[in-house]
Design a protein around this motif. Structure first.
Motif, PDB file in Angstrom:
ATOM      1  N   ARG A 129      28.099 -12.007  37.312  1.00  0.00           N
ATOM      2  CA  ARG A 129      27.418 -13.099  36.554  1.00  0.00           C
ATOM      3  C   ARG A 129      25.839 -12.717  36.579  1.00  0.00           C
ATOM      4  O   ARG A 129      25.212 -12.713  35.554  1.00  0.00           O
TER       5      ARG A 129
ATOM      6  N   PHE B   5      23.624 -11.327  33.616  1.00  0.00           N
ATOM      7  CA  PHE B   5      22.676 -12.082  32.766  1.00  0.00           C
ATOM      8  C   PHE B   5      21.309 -11.473  33.091  1.00  0.00           C
ATOM      9  O   PHE B   5      20.181 -12.024  32.515  1.00  0.00           O
TER      10      PHE B   5
ATOM     11  N   VAL C 221      18.741 -10.820  30.113  1.00  0.00           N
ATOM     12  CA  VAL C 221      18.551 -12.029  29.264  1.00  0.00           C
ATOM     13  C   VAL C 221      17.220 -12.570  29.805  1.00  0.00           C
ATOM     14  O   VAL C 221      16.235 -12.897  29.162  1.00  0.00           O
TER      15      VAL C 221
ATOM     16  N   GLY D  82      24.641 -11.153  28.380  1.00  0.00           N
ATOM     17  CA  GLY D  82      24.908 -11.903  29.560  1.00  0.00           C
ATOM     18  C   GLY D  82      24.758 -13.470  28.965  1.00  0.00           C
ATOM     19  O   GLY D  82      25.426 -14.285  29.355  1.00  0.00           O
ATOM     20  N   TYR D  83      24.002 -13.587  28.056  1.00  0.00           N
ATOM     21  CA  TYR D  83      23.889 -15.121  27.347  1.00  0.00           C
ATOM     22  C   TYR D  83      25.185 -15.644  26.671  1.00  0.00           C
ATOM     23  O   TYR D  83      25.668 -16.524  27.207  1.00  0.00           O
TER      24      TYR D  83
ATOM     25  N   ILE E  65      27.763 -16.278  29.531  1.00  0.00           N
ATOM     26  CA  ILE E  65      27.571 -17.714  30.392  1.00  0.00           C
ATOM     27  C   ILE E  65      28.319 -18.800  29.303  1.00  0.00           C
ATOM     28  O   ILE E  65      28.726 -19.563  29.782  1.00  0.00           O
TER      29      ILE E  65
END
Length: 310
Positions: free
Chosen positions: A120, A124, A127, A184-185, A188
């Protein structure tokens, strides 16, 4: 026949109205800073932009009323049509990243996956990385002469293209970077949506003998459709406003692939700040705002039909 008034009831009614009035006053007071910020930094600039778009911008900033001349010029300008087409193509390509992000989020949401936190964070990182750094790194990686991508392709016998200099590949390369940067955004957001799905539904699907693919399309996808809708809206809005990647990755205005990658926001920057035609740039900006509003309204309409169908 006489009518009697109830002084106690009237007092209670006035007391309730007084309490509601104070609550409303507190409510307006709490939203006042946000409303003031929206008015000063969003609504007022939109009004100014609209006013300037109906004028001509002199060399020293003076305004002269032109009416609809700037908007008539928009429909005659081939560069505007080409830029809108480039923005639309870029948006369609970036939308491919949504199913990719959803599949990756589904994998990262599995209980038996080891190192979920590491993956994760890894996804991310783009971003929270500065867009300038992202663009400069990818401009080096995709360089046709000494880029790492072509170097690795050469190791397996593939002749790499001039990714950012060829009009046929430049927009595709920039869209690939845009997908990578926003992955990544989106992951999430999808992970948060997936965690809200009750485990009992998955257990019931497994008891019924449903496989992973069936569970994904019959259980997961319908329940995370609001998240998919939100991600799609944000992706379209951001894609239509793309500027930094194109400006930084295309290096110079002499790049032969620039006309094939120039977005509507890049054209606005070129007309308003490089050619100092602020009024025409304001017309372009207002046209973009109308397009974004229309696209968002269409997406909301499609979402309502999807929910009704489900």
């Amino acid at each position: 026949m006489s009518t009697e008034t109830n002084p106690t009831g009237g007092t209670k009614r006035r007391r309730r109205l007084g309490i509601r009035g104070r609550e409303a006053l507190w409510g307006y007071g709490l939203i006042a800073p946000t409303a003031l910020g929206l008015g000063v930094f969003y609504v007022w600039p939109v009004i100014q932009t609209l006013y300037v778009s109906f004028n001509s911008w002199g060399p020293f900033g003076g305004l002269k009323w032109l009416g609809l001349d700037n908007y008539r010029e928009l429909f005659k300008d081939e560069a505007v049509g080409r830029s809108l087409l480039n923005s639309a193509l870029y948006t369609l390509m970036v939308l491919i990243g949504i199913p990719v992000a959803l599949v990756l989020a589904n994998l990262l949401n599995r209980r038996l996956l080891r190192g979920k936190s590491f993956y994760r964070v890894l996804y991310f990182l783009p971003v929270v990385t500065m867009p300038t750094a992202v663009a400069m790194i990818w401009r080096w990686l995709l360089n046709g002469d000494f880029g790492l991508v072509n170097y690795l392709l050469g190791k397996v016998g593939i002749h790499g293209a001039n990714w950012l200099s060829d009009p046929n590949t430049a927009l595709i390369a920039i869209a690939a970077v845009g997908i990578w940067a926003s992955l990544g955004y989106n992951i999430i957001l999808f992970v948060a949506g997936l965690q809200s799905v009750p485990d009992q539904l998955y257990e019931a699907a497994e008891l019924d003998g449903a496989g992973p693919v069936t569970v994904f399309f019959k259980v997961t996808l319908p329940l995370v459709s609001p998240t998919v809708f939100f991600v799609a809206v944000i992706t379209v809005i951001n894609a239509l406003q793309v500027f930094d990647l194109i400006y930084l990755m295309m290096s110079t205005s002499a790049n032969p692939a620039l006309p094939a990658t120039r977005s509507i926001v890049y054209l606005f920057y070129q007309r308003a700040f490089m050619e100092n035609d602020r009024s025409y740039g304001a017309a372009i900006a207002f046209l973009l705002m109308i397009i974004i509003v229309i696209c968002t309204a269409v997406q909301f309409r499609l979402q309502k039909r999807w929910v009704h169908y489900e």
